[in-house]
Design a protein around this motif. Structure first.
Motif, PDB file in Angstrom:
ATOM      1  N   MET A 190      33.856 -20.038  27.879  1.00 31.61           N
ATOM      2  CA  MET A 190      33.641 -20.467  26.492  1.00 31.61           C
ATOM      3  C   MET A 190      34.868 -20.060  25.679  1.00 31.61           C
ATOM      4  SD  MET A 190      30.620 -21.930  26.504  1.00 31.61           S
ATOM      5  CE  MET A 190      29.879 -21.874  24.866  1.00 31.61           C
ATOM      6  N   HIS A 239      29.501 -12.927  29.227  1.00 30.43           N
ATOM      7  CA  HIS A 239      30.814 -13.123  28.611  1.00 30.43           C
ATOM      8  C   HIS A 239      31.904 -13.409  29.641  1.00 30.43           C
ATOM      9  CE1 HIS A 239      29.824 -12.293  24.488  1.00 30.43           C
ATOM     10  NE2 HIS A 239      29.291 -11.120  24.773  1.00 30.43           N
ATOM     11  N   ASP A 268      35.060 -15.751  29.273  1.00 29.01           N
ATOM     12  CA  ASP A 268      35.196 -16.242  27.900  1.00 29.01           C
ATOM     13  C   ASP A 268      36.542 -15.832  27.312  1.00 29.01           C
ATOM     14  OD1 ASP A 268      32.710 -17.223  28.260  1.00 29.01           O
ATOM     15  OD2 ASP A 268      31.706 -15.947  26.788  1.00 29.01           O
ATOM     16  N   TYR A 295      34.639 -25.439  31.279  1.00 29.83           N
ATOM     17  CA  TYR A 295      35.058 -24.757  30.057  1.00 29.83           C
ATOM     18  C   TYR A 295      34.693 -25.598  28.845  1.00 29.83           C
ATOM     19  CZ  TYR A 295      39.238 -27.823  29.910  1.00 29.83           C
ATOM     20  OH  TYR A 295      40.088 -28.895  29.857  1.00 29.83           O
TER      21      TYR A 295
END
Length: 479
Positions: free
Chosen positions: A163, A194, A197, A119
């Protein structure tokens, strides 16, 4: 075992909802009815329900039944009436995921297929020191690594599996935040792009206490989604779709959440314990679903319905919520019995009606209900007998016209007069330069028209008769 909200891809956290007994109802105002209609459409229905003073009896029953579901979910007195306590719950800021639960996981039960998850925090909040944010995020992830055989590693550069950022309003993922006190955060389920995220609304006041929004509790909830958990109906669960502060000193993952995440990943055991993995809850074998992330994806039809986008393909539809940007998948007949495929679709808001076309027939839809008297023949619109299928349809509200696309031509239908305009059909490539010779699917969104032909799509400014830009169809699919 875990009881969770409907599986969908993008998730947002919410504020506390009181559990109380309803007071006797008073006649709701039109504004309150509209608010209730929007709320139930967004969170307790696949396509929405209509306020009772605007629909026939069949839709009124649907509204009341859906309202009862909502009241039961939140522990309110189940009356089917729009009372003050029900409206108070609807006024609370909340999660963007529907609360009609079926399984405890997202569609397809996605999970990480690795044991070390990276992460990266790309933007920090000024509300807390960077070291406090780092420590809090690590502690929130540790809730899960304590009970499942996954480890989490923070990196400072490159692309991580998860993220993380703090940013207000529009932040690059088609799901803008709404300012202080509304949606707090959202996260994507495991996957490429994604997937995983996690985004936090910088307009909130992030704290490590009971004041403002406690970052540890919010992050722990969102990381549950990033690992594959949907919402739980157990009110003491971390994954219940309501935010409420609890003492975070010595906080451990509640049993409901632990059982759910261990069913996905197994149990973390010490060296002196035998390896064990709980048996996952039984569920039906999934049916094959069209690949929405296929670069060559071609839509059968598309439509904007009650502020949400619907994309139809091979007997299925994908619903993209305007509120949180997530994607849900359903079979068409499971929502609208008797309709197996949709060739074209559009919404006519003045009559609160959606029209679906399949072959040489069409249906009138309101909410989840097929209206009486349908299906009807295409000839009712004034098409010649040679037209046996509509390729695409879109309603242009400011001129009160619906455009029908058939092969290389299109018709203009006057909704108020109930008849085709004179001088049609016309050639598509002459009247809509830049969109191609044919249209497979069309819809309106944000003041623009979108025309799909093959796997590509053109954003079009109708008043200027100008193509703005092109994109792949799959770019709407959160891939």
């Amino acid at each position: 075992m875990m009881a969770a909200a409907q599986a969908v891809k993008a998730v947002m956290l919410v504020m506390t909802v009181a559990v109380c007994r309803a007071v006797p109802p008073t006649a709701p105002s039109q504004e309150e009815l509209s608010k209730a209609q929007n709320y139930l459409s967004e969170f307790f229905s696949d396509v929405g329900v209509s306020a009772p003073d605007t629909v026939r009896r069949s839709s009124l029953d649907s509204f009341e039944d859906t309202l009862r579901k909502m009241q039961g979910f939140f522990g309110l007195e189940v009356t089917g009436q729009l009372d003050t306590n029900t409206l108070a719950v609807m006024d609370r800021s909340r999660c963007g995921v529907t609360d009609v639960a079926r399984y405890g996981y997202f569609d397809g039960q996605p999970k990480w297929d690795k044991t070390v998850i990276t992460y990266r925090i790309t933007q920090y909040t000024p509300d807390l020191s960077q070291s406090d944010v780092d420590a809090t995020i690590a502690n929130a992830l540790k809730l899960y690594s304590d009970v499942i055989p996954l480890d989490f590693k923070q990196i400072d550069s490159g692309t991580a599996d998860i993220m993380i950022l703090f940013k207000p309003r529009e932040h690059g993922d088609f799901a803008p935040f709404d300012g202080e006190g509304g949606v707090l955060a959202h996260a994507y389920s495991p996957g490429e792009g994604h997937g995983g995220d996690t985004h936090f609304d910088e307009d909130e006041n992030w704290t490590l206490t009971s004041a403002g929004s406690n970052l540890f509790l919010v992050a722990a909830h969102e990381f549950g989604h990033a690992l594959g958990l949907a919402h739980s109906q157990v009110q003491t669960a971390l994954m219940h779709p309501t935010y409420q502060y609890v003492n975070t000193v010595g906080y451990k993952l509640p049993d409901d959440d632990r059982q759910g995440v261990q069913a996905l990943y197994g149990v973390r055991v010490s060296s002196d314990q035998p390896t064990a993995k709980p048996k996952p809850p039984p569920r039906p074998e999934p049916e094959p679903v069209p690949d929405r992330c296929n670069r060559n994806l071609i839509f059968d039809a598309a439509a904007s319905i009650q502020r949400n986008l619907y994309f139809f393909k091979d007997g299925y539809f994908w619903r993209r919520s305007s509120f949180w940007g997530g994607i849900s998948t359903r079979k068409i007949p499971s929502v609208w019995p008797g309709i197996s495929k949709v060739d074209a679709a559009y919404e006519y808001k003045r009559q609160n009606t959606v029209i679906f076309f399949e072959g040489d027939r069409y249906w009138g839809i309101r909410g989840n209900t097929v209206l009486p008297g349908y299906p009807k023949p295409l000839s009712d619109f004034g098409f010649p007998s040679s037209v046996t299928k509509v390729d695409a349809a879109v309603h242009v509200s400011f001129i009160s016209r619906t455009l029908f696309f058939v092969d290389y031509k299109y018709w203009s239908y006057n909704e108020r007069r109930g008849k085709m305009d004179r001088g049609f059909p016309k050639f598509i490539h002459r009247e809509f330069p830049g969109i191609g010779p044919r249209v497979d699917a069309a819809f309106e969104n944000g003041g623009y028209l979108y025309f799909s032909y093959g796997s590509t799509q053109t954003e079009y400014h109708y008043q200027r008769r100008r193509a703005i830009k092109t994109r792949l169809n799959k770019e709407w699919m959160d891939c």
